[in-house]
Design a protein around this motif. Structure first.
Motif, PDB file in Angstrom:
ATOM      1  N   GLY A  48       0.824  -1.212   0.000  1.00  0.00           N
ATOM      2  CA  GLY A  48       0.000   0.000   0.000  1.00  0.00           C
ATOM      3  C   GLY A  48       0.853   1.253   0.000  1.00  0.00           C
ATOM      4  O   GLY A  48       0.561   2.223  -0.704  1.00  0.00           O
ATOM      5  N   GLY A  49       1.931   1.234   0.789  1.00  0.00           N
ATOM      6  CA  GLY A  49       2.835   2.384   0.819  1.00  0.00           C
ATOM      7  C   GLY A  49       3.552   2.582  -0.500  1.00  0.00           C
ATOM      8  O   GLY A  49       3.718   3.716  -0.966  1.00  0.00           O
ATOM      9  N   ILE A  50       3.968   1.481  -1.142  1.00  0.00           N
ATOM     10  CA  ILE A  50       4.618   1.593  -2.450  1.00  0.00           C
ATOM     11  C   ILE A  50       3.639   2.132  -3.482  1.00  0.00           C
ATOM     12  O   ILE A  50       3.993   2.985  -4.311  1.00  0.00           O
ATOM     13  CB  ILE A  50       5.186   0.226  -2.884  1.00  0.00           C
ATOM     14  N   SER A  51       2.393   1.648  -3.430  1.00  0.00           N
ATOM     15  CA  SER A  51       1.383   2.105  -4.388  1.00  0.00           C
ATOM     16  C   SER A  51       1.094   3.595  -4.211  1.00  0.00           C
ATOM     17  O   SER A  51       0.930   4.323  -5.195  1.00  0.00           O
ATOM     18  CB  SER A  51       0.102   1.295  -4.215  1.00  0.00           C
ATOM     19  N   ILE A  52       1.038   4.040  -2.965  1.00  0.00           N
ATOM     20  CA  ILE A  52       0.773   5.464  -2.715  1.00  0.00           C
ATOM     21  C   ILE A  52       1.963   6.314  -3.150  1.00  0.00           C
ATOM     22  O   ILE A  52       1.783   7.390  -3.737  1.00  0.00           O
ATOM     23  CB  ILE A  52       0.438   5.692  -1.231  1.00  0.00           C
ATOM     24  N   SER A  53       3.170   5.845  -2.899  1.00  0.00           N
ATOM     25  CA  SER A  53       4.334   6.659  -3.260  1.00  0.00           C
ATOM     26  C   SER A  53       4.536   6.729  -4.775  1.00  0.00           C
ATOM     27  O   SER A  53       5.068   7.713  -5.279  1.00  0.00           O
ATOM     28  CB  SER A  53       5.593   6.120  -2.586  1.00  0.00           C
ATOM     29  N   ASP A  54       4.136   5.690  -5.516  1.00  0.00           N
ATOM     30  CA  ASP A  54       4.297   5.705  -6.970  1.00  0.00           C
ATOM     31  C   ASP A  54       3.267   6.596  -7.660  1.00  0.00           C
ATOM     32  O   ASP A  54       3.616   7.434  -8.483  1.00  0.00           O
ATOM     33  CB  ASP A  54       4.189   4.284  -7.543  1.00  0.00           C
ATOM     34  N   SER A  55       1.993   6.388  -7.332  1.00  0.00           N
ATOM     35  CA  SER A  55       0.953   7.103  -8.072  1.00  0.00           C
ATOM     36  C   SER A  55       0.195   8.133  -7.241  1.00  0.00           C
ATOM     37  O   SER A  55      -0.684   8.801  -7.756  1.00  0.00           O
ATOM     38  CB  SER A  55      -0.041   6.096  -8.659  1.00  0.00           C
ATOM     39  N   GLY A  56       0.473   8.215  -5.967  1.00  0.00           N
ATOM     40  CA  GLY A  56      -0.225   9.189  -5.131  1.00  0.00           C
ATOM     41  C   GLY A  56      -1.521   8.659  -4.550  1.00  0.00           C
ATOM     42  O   GLY A  56      -2.147   9.314  -3.737  1.00  0.00           O
ATOM     43  N   ARG A  57      -1.957   7.481  -4.966  1.00  0.00           N
ATOM     44  CA  ARG A  57      -3.157   6.854  -4.408  1.00  0.00           C
ATOM     45  C   ARG A  57      -3.063   5.355  -4.647  1.00  0.00           C
ATOM     46  O   ARG A  57      -2.283   4.883  -5.464  1.00  0.00           O
ATOM     47  CB  ARG A  57      -4.430   7.406  -5.036  1.00  0.00           C
ATOM     48  N   ILE A  58      -3.879   4.609  -3.915  1.00  0.00           N
ATOM     49  CA  ILE A  58      -3.881   3.152  -4.071  1.00  0.00           C
ATOM     50  C   ILE A  58      -4.757   2.805  -5.259  1.00  0.00           C
ATOM     51  O   ILE A  58      -5.911   3.243  -5.344  1.00  0.00           O
ATOM     52  CB  ILE A  58      -4.389   2.468  -2.793  1.00  0.00           C
ATOM     53  N   SER A  59      -4.229   2.027  -6.175  1.00  0.00           N
ATOM     54  CA  SER A  59      -5.005   1.665  -7.361  1.00  0.00           C
ATOM     55  C   SER A  59      -6.149   0.735  -6.964  1.00  0.00           C
ATOM     56  O   SER A  59      -6.093   0.025  -5.962  1.00  0.00           O
ATOM     57  CB  SER A  59      -4.108   0.991  -8.402  1.00  0.00           C
ATOM     58  N   SER A  60      -7.196   0.752  -7.777  1.00  0.00           N
ATOM     59  CA  SER A  60      -8.420   0.018  -7.432  1.00  0.00           C
ATOM     60  C   SER A  60      -8.230  -1.493  -7.483  1.00  0.00           C
ATOM     61  O   SER A  60      -8.990  -2.215  -6.845  1.00  0.00           O
ATOM     62  CB  SER A  60      -9.555   0.428  -8.365  1.00  0.00           C
ATOM     63  N   ASP A  61      -7.238  -1.983  -8.212  1.00  0.00           N
ATOM     64  CA  ASP A  61      -7.061  -3.433  -8.259  1.00  0.00           C
ATOM     65  C   ASP A  61      -6.308  -3.976  -7.049  1.00  0.00           C
ATOM     66  O   ASP A  61      -6.443  -5.140  -6.702  1.00  0.00           O
ATOM     67  CB  ASP A  61      -6.360  -3.858  -9.553  1.00  0.00           C
ATOM     68  N   ILE A  62      -5.534  -3.153  -6.361  1.00  0.00           N
ATOM     69  CA  ILE A  62      -4.785  -3.627  -5.199  1.00  0.00           C
ATOM     70  C   ILE A  62      -5.447  -3.218  -3.881  1.00  0.00           C
ATOM     71  O   ILE A  62      -5.134  -3.795  -2.831  1.00  0.00           O
ATOM     72  CB  ILE A  62      -3.323  -3.127  -5.269  1.00  0.00           C
ATOM     73  N   ALA A  63      -6.382  -2.291  -3.898  1.00  0.00           N
ATOM     74  CA  ALA A  63      -7.005  -1.788  -2.675  1.00  0.00           C
ATOM     75  C   ALA A  63      -7.716  -2.886  -1.869  1.00  0.00           C
ATOM     76  O   ALA A  63      -7.543  -2.937  -0.641  1.00  0.00           O
ATOM     77  CB  ALA A  63      -7.974  -0.655  -3.001  1.00  0.00           C
TER      78      ALA A  63
END
Length: 89
Positions: A48-63
């Motif tokens: 979750g932290g990697i997803s937020i740092s890459d795109s600024g939000r958690i993508s819907s497929d990994i949430a």
């Protein structure tokens, strides 16, 4: 001879009931399974932290996977806490 106004001492009551103690083996198993359940929670925080740092939000497929990992991790924390706290009398 004087007459005392104090009543005679009461007879002792029944002995205290023995407490139901959990075995040490069960406590150890609860703690071990709780530690194992912490691993998905740690992975959820990591991804979750990697997803937020890459795109600024958690993508819907990994949430949903992050949410499921966090719930499992919280279950591990609760299991460890119950193992340490023990049964209430």
């Amino acid at each position: 001879m004087s007459i005392s106004e104090t009543p005679p001492p009461a007879p002792p009551g029944p002995p205290a009931a023995p407490t139901n103690k959990r075995s040490g083996c069960l406590t150890a198993l609860m703690a071990i399974f709780g530690i194992i359940l912490l691993l998905p929670g740690a992975c959820a925080l990591l991804f979750g932290g990697i997803s937020i740092s890459d795109s600024g939000r958690i993508s819907s497929d990994i949430a949903p996977l992050v949410l499921l990992g966090l719930v499992v991790g919280l279950g591990g924390v609760a299991l460890i806490w119950a193992a340490i706290k023990g049964r209430r009398p």
